[in-house]
Design a protein around this motif. Structure first.
Motif, PDB file in Angstrom:
ATOM      1  N   PHE A  22       0.827  -1.201   0.000  1.00  0.00           N
ATOM      2  CA  PHE A  22       0.000   0.000   0.000  1.00  0.00           C
ATOM      3  C   PHE A  22       0.865   1.256   0.000  1.00  0.00           C
ATOM      4  O   PHE A  22       0.629   2.197  -0.762  1.00  0.00           O
ATOM      5  N   LEU A  23       1.893   1.247   0.838  1.00  0.00           N
ATOM      6  CA  LEU A  23       2.767   2.422   0.918  1.00  0.00           C
ATOM      7  C   LEU A  23       3.521   2.647  -0.380  1.00  0.00           C
ATOM      8  O   LEU A  23       3.699   3.778  -0.831  1.00  0.00           O
ATOM      9  N   LEU A  24       3.976   1.545  -0.998  1.00  0.00           N
ATOM     10  CA  LEU A  24       4.718   1.686  -2.253  1.00  0.00           C
ATOM     11  C   LEU A  24       3.833   2.217  -3.356  1.00  0.00           C
ATOM     12  O   LEU A  24       4.281   2.987  -4.212  1.00  0.00           O
ATOM     13  N   VAL A  25       2.568   1.813  -3.337  1.00  0.00           N
ATOM     14  CA  VAL A  25       1.653   2.229  -4.394  1.00  0.00           C
ATOM     15  C   VAL A  25       1.113   3.623  -4.166  1.00  0.00           C
ATOM     16  O   VAL A  25       1.049   4.454  -5.071  1.00  0.00           O
ATOM     17  N   MET A  26       0.721   3.921  -2.933  1.00  0.00           N
ATOM     18  CA  MET A  26      -0.009   5.143  -2.652  1.00  0.00           C
ATOM     19  C   MET A  26       0.888   6.338  -2.347  1.00  0.00           C
ATOM     20  O   MET A  26       0.544   7.475  -2.651  1.00  0.00           O
ATOM     21  N   LEU A  27       2.061   6.118  -1.706  1.00  0.00           N
ATOM     22  CA  LEU A  27       2.894   7.256  -1.310  1.00  0.00           C
ATOM     23  C   LEU A  27       3.834   7.650  -2.436  1.00  0.00           C
ATOM     24  O   LEU A  27       4.335   6.794  -3.171  1.00  0.00           O
ATOM     25  N   PRO A  28       4.106   8.930  -2.622  1.00  0.00           N
ATOM     26  CA  PRO A  28       5.021   9.355  -3.684  1.00  0.00           C
ATOM     27  C   PRO A  28       6.447   8.893  -3.377  1.00  0.00           C
ATOM     28  O   PRO A  28       6.863   8.835  -2.230  1.00  0.00           O
ATOM     29  N   ALA A  29       7.198   8.545  -4.438  1.00  0.00           N
ATOM     30  CA  ALA A  29       8.591   8.133  -4.262  1.00  0.00           C
ATOM     31  C   ALA A  29       9.444   9.339  -3.895  1.00  0.00           C
ATOM     32  O   ALA A  29       9.155  10.456  -4.297  1.00  0.00           O
ATOM     33  N   PHE A  30      10.522   9.103  -3.100  1.00  0.00           N
ATOM     34  CA  PHE A  30      11.437  10.186  -2.778  1.00  0.00           C
ATOM     35  C   PHE A  30      12.169  10.612  -4.042  1.00  0.00           C
ATOM     36  O   PHE A  30      12.580   9.777  -4.848  1.00  0.00           O
ATOM     37  N   PRO A  31      12.414  11.928  -4.227  1.00  0.00           N
ATOM     38  CA  PRO A  31      13.059  12.391  -5.450  1.00  0.00           C
ATOM     39  C   PRO A  31      14.512  11.921  -5.510  1.00  0.00           C
ATOM     40  O   PRO A  31      15.151  11.736  -4.482  1.00  0.00           O
ATOM     41  N   PRO A  32      15.017  11.690  -6.709  1.00  0.00           N
ATOM     42  CA  PRO A  32      16.430  11.287  -6.827  1.00  0.00           C
ATOM     43  C   PRO A  32      17.349  12.403  -6.340  1.00  0.00           C
ATOM     44  O   PRO A  32      16.975  13.572  -6.337  1.00  0.00           O
ATOM     45  N   ASP A  33      18.541  12.032  -5.948  1.00  0.00           N
ATOM     46  CA  ASP A  33      19.489  13.007  -5.388  1.00  0.00           C
ATOM     47  C   ASP A  33      20.830  12.868  -6.113  1.00  0.00           C
ATOM     48  O   ASP A  33      21.827  12.450  -5.525  1.00  0.00           O
ATOM     49  N   PRO A  34      20.852  13.225  -7.411  1.00  0.00           N
ATOM     50  CA  PRO A  34      22.086  12.988  -8.178  1.00  0.00           C
ATOM     51  C   PRO A  34      23.251  13.842  -7.703  1.00  0.00           C
ATOM     52  O   PRO A  34      24.396  13.453  -7.832  1.00  0.00           O
ATOM     53  N   GLU A  35      22.994  15.053  -7.194  1.00  0.00           N
ATOM     54  CA  GLU A  35      24.089  15.917  -6.772  1.00  0.00           C
ATOM     55  C   GLU A  35      24.603  15.574  -5.387  1.00  0.00           C
ATOM     56  O   GLU A  35      25.785  15.666  -5.111  1.00  0.00           O
ATOM     57  N   GLY A  36      23.736  15.168  -4.503  1.00  0.00           N
ATOM     58  CA  GLY A  36      24.145  14.943  -3.126  1.00  0.00           C
ATOM     59  C   GLY A  36      24.007  16.203  -2.299  1.00  0.00           C
ATOM     60  O   GLY A  36      24.073  17.324  -2.808  1.00  0.00           O
ATOM     61  N   LYS A  37      23.807  16.011  -1.018  1.00  0.00           N
ATOM     62  CA  LYS A  37      23.548  17.150  -0.133  1.00  0.00           C
ATOM     63  C   LYS A  37      24.710  18.135  -0.107  1.00  0.00           C
ATOM     64  O   LYS A  37      24.514  19.346  -0.110  1.00  0.00           O
ATOM     65  N   LYS A  38      25.916  17.610  -0.065  1.00  0.00           N
ATOM     66  CA  LYS A  38      27.064  18.500   0.073  1.00  0.00           C
ATOM     67  C   LYS A  38      27.253  19.372  -1.154  1.00  0.00           C
ATOM     68  O   LYS A  38      27.487  20.573  -1.049  1.00  0.00           O
ATOM     69  N   LEU A  39      27.134  18.767  -2.310  1.00  0.00           N
ATOM     70  CA  LEU A  39      27.311  19.522  -3.546  1.00  0.00           C
ATOM     71  C   LEU A  39      26.234  20.587  -3.673  1.00  0.00           C
ATOM     72  O   LEU A  39      26.515  21.734  -4.064  1.00  0.00           O
ATOM     73  N   ARG A  40      25.007  20.249  -3.306  1.00  0.00           N
ATOM     74  CA  ARG A  40      23.920  21.241  -3.341  1.00  0.00           C
ATOM     75  C   ARG A  40      24.189  22.370  -2.361  1.00  0.00           C
ATOM     76  O   ARG A  40      23.969  23.545  -2.658  1.00  0.00           O
ATOM     77  N   ALA A  41      24.681  22.011  -1.168  1.00  0.00           N
ATOM     78  CA  ALA A  41      24.945  23.029  -0.145  1.00  0.00           C
ATOM     79  C   ALA A  41      26.006  24.023  -0.620  1.00  0.00           C
ATOM     80  O   ALA A  41      25.893  25.229  -0.402  1.00  0.00           O
ATOM     81  N   ILE A  42      27.053  23.523  -1.269  1.00  0.00           N
ATOM     82  CA  ILE A  42      28.106  24.400  -1.775  1.00  0.00           C
ATOM     83  C   ILE A  42      27.539  25.357  -2.814  1.00  0.00           C
ATOM     84  O   ILE A  42      27.817  26.565  -2.797  1.00  0.00           O
ATOM     85  N   LYS A  43      26.726  24.839  -3.712  1.00  0.00           N
ATOM     86  CA  LYS A  43      26.165  25.696  -4.761  1.00  0.00           C
ATOM     87  C   LYS A  43      25.178  26.699  -4.193  1.00  0.00           C
ATOM     88  O   LYS A  43      25.107  27.848  -4.649  1.00  0.00           O
ATOM     89  N   GLN A  44      24.413  26.270  -3.176  1.00  0.00           N
ATOM     90  CA  GLN A  44      23.431  27.180  -2.590  1.00  0.00           C
ATOM     91  C   GLN A  44      24.093  28.321  -1.831  1.00  0.00           C
ATOM     92  O   GLN A  44      23.643  29.468  -1.901  1.00  0.00           O
TER      93      GLN A  44
END
Length: 489
Positions: A22-44
């Protein structure tokens, strides 16, 4: 047969399985994270923090702005990420990895690949670094490792000596009589100075470090390679997302594939001499092909400021070979190679304009000369102004202070000239206001300008004598062509 307890477990397991579906069908999937938290933080946040240290092969600040092989790489990586570069350069090498591990984005400080370092990941190798034995000129019979027993040998300890000290330890297995001293407080220039001054017989450094420094230590001879090359790498904290490490590796791969990495290596380590010595033939070619275009501009600048026009022409040749389109790796440009701040200070709006560059560079040289203490007179004053044009006034004043501390005369160029190279040695530059500088360079800079100045004067005198002789010859007599031979001293 199912017991009540087994029946209960089976039902619970079924309910869990249904809930999972039920959870797999009904809940939205987590978005992909190709950059990674650290790389995003540096750019932000908009900047990349790099832990480094001052060294001729890594990073240093001079009149022409920040420079150094690893500085250049880090700046390009920041540009690649679309962010600015934030350098934290007040480190000893042994401090770099702890700083990266706890609060930094990247370590770029002459680091040697040392696998299994706790809390640290390393990038792909950037360049190979070959350990090299160097020794004091005058020592004989040093042809291989078997000749090193009994010599006073020095190298760097800790992270600095991860390649060189490890090489000596490995070599000692085959040559048990081999011994050496290690220091965690010195830099490569300090080691070479000790060899130069006979405090050591020899030292083990990396070959590219010796190429950059050898010009300043004339009594230190290149010996022979020792052991296998080590790898220069960048350090990234393990807590960072793998995406950041992957991005650094892709950047370095692209730099190698494009040939830009090779160009940087050749620019910084390809020649033994940082300042190019130009042969007499090339100088004479440029004297005929380039100087006539700018001679009047040098003469006008001389009239405006009181300098000898041939001296100004010698400065221009040392800076750019009289090329108005010359550009340094750090963005200094023009015939007199002005930085952007200096050009703005002297009112130059187009550094590639020869008239503006010569006028602005000459006025800047005069400003430096006027800011020197009045106690400095004659040629000493001129030579110190020229040195300040190259290394910066602050570093020149630091060298005067060091000259005085060592019992010299801070108003004599000879004593200041001897003190300038000390700005490359930690035991001295840590005592100064403006810190590390490639202090050997202004010594060579002034020496080259004096050489070019003398050559210009000699050529001018020779031509005047030639024209005078020509005017006195009968009209039907001709002069045979000849090669101009300049005095060596």
């Amino acid at each position: 047969m199912l017991t009540p307890s087994r029946l209960f477990s089976a039902r619970i397991g079924g309910y869990i399985a249904c809930a999972a579906v039920f959870l797999l069908v009904m809940l939205p999937a987590f978005p992909p994270d190709p950059e990674g938290k650290k790389l995003r933080a540096i750019k932000q946040r908009g900047f990349l923090t790099v832990h480094t240290r001052t060294s001729p092969t890594i990073y240093y600040a001079g009149r022409r702005g920040p420079a150094g092989f690893e500085y250049e790489l880090a700046r390009r990586f920041a540009d690649h990420l679309g962010v600015s570069l934030n350098l934290e350069a007040n480190h000893h090498l042994d401090d770099v990895l702890p700083a990266v591990r706890h609060r930094g984005d990247l370590g770029a400080a002459g680091l040697v690949l040392t696998p299994a370092t706790p809390g640290i990941s390393f990038t792909r190798p950037i360049i190979d670094m070959q350990p090299l034995l160097v020794y004091r000129r005058g020592l004989h019979g040093i042809g291989g490792p078997e000749d090193l027993a009994g010599l006073e040998i020095g190298t760097l300890r800790g992270a600095k000596g991860a390649g060189t000290a490890a090489t000596l330890r490995e070599l000692q297995k085959d040559y048990p009589a081999l011994s050496w001293k290690e220091s965690g407080e010195l830099e490569v220039a300090d080691l070479l100075a000790q060899v130069e001054n006979s405090d050591l017989d020899a030292a083990v450094v990396f070959a590219h470090q010796f190429r950059v420094n050898r010009l300043f230590f004339k009594n230190v001879e290149r010996g022979f390679p020792l052991g296998k090359p080590s790898s220069l790498v960048w350090a990234v904290p393990d807590r960072h997302n793998l995406a950041f490490l992957g991005e650094a590796n892709r950047f370095l791969d692209d730099l190698q594939q494009s040939g830009e990495l090779k160009k940087l290596v050749e620019r910084y380590f390809g020649h033994d001499d940082y300042l190019e010595y130009v042969g007499t033939r090339t100088f004479l070619d440029h004297l005929d092909s380039r100087l006539p275009r700018y001679r009047a501009l040098f003469q006008q600048a001389a009239r405006d400021t009181g300098f000898d026009w041939q001296l100004l022409a010698a400065v221009g040749y040392q800076e750019s070979h009289w090329d108005p389109d010359a550009v340094s790796p750090t963005g200094v440009r023009g015939l007199m190679m002005l930085t952007s701040p200096t050009a703005k200070e002297v009112g130059v709006t187009n550094r590639r304009n020869p008239a503006q560059s010569i006028d602005g560079g000459t006025r800047y040289l005069r400003q430096l000369e006027q800011r020197l203490p009045k106690s400095i007179t004659g040629d000493d004053r001129l030579f110190m102004a020229l040195a300040a044009y190259n290394v910066g006034l602050g570093h020149l004043l630091d060298a005067r202070d060091l000259a005085q501390r060592r019992g010299g005369d801070p108003d004599r160029w000879r004593d200041v000239r001897d003190a300038l190279p000390l700005l490359q040695q930690r035991q001295w530059y840590e005592k100064t206001r403006y810190g590390y500088a490639r202090g050997g360079e202004p010594v060579i800079y002034v020496r080259n300008i004096r050489r070019y100045y003398e050559m210009l004067q000699y050529v001018e005198r020779s031509r005047q004598q030639f024209f005078q002789l020509d005017r006195n010859l009968p009209s039907d007599e001709t002069l045979m062509p000849f090669d101009l031979v300049l005095p060596l001293n």
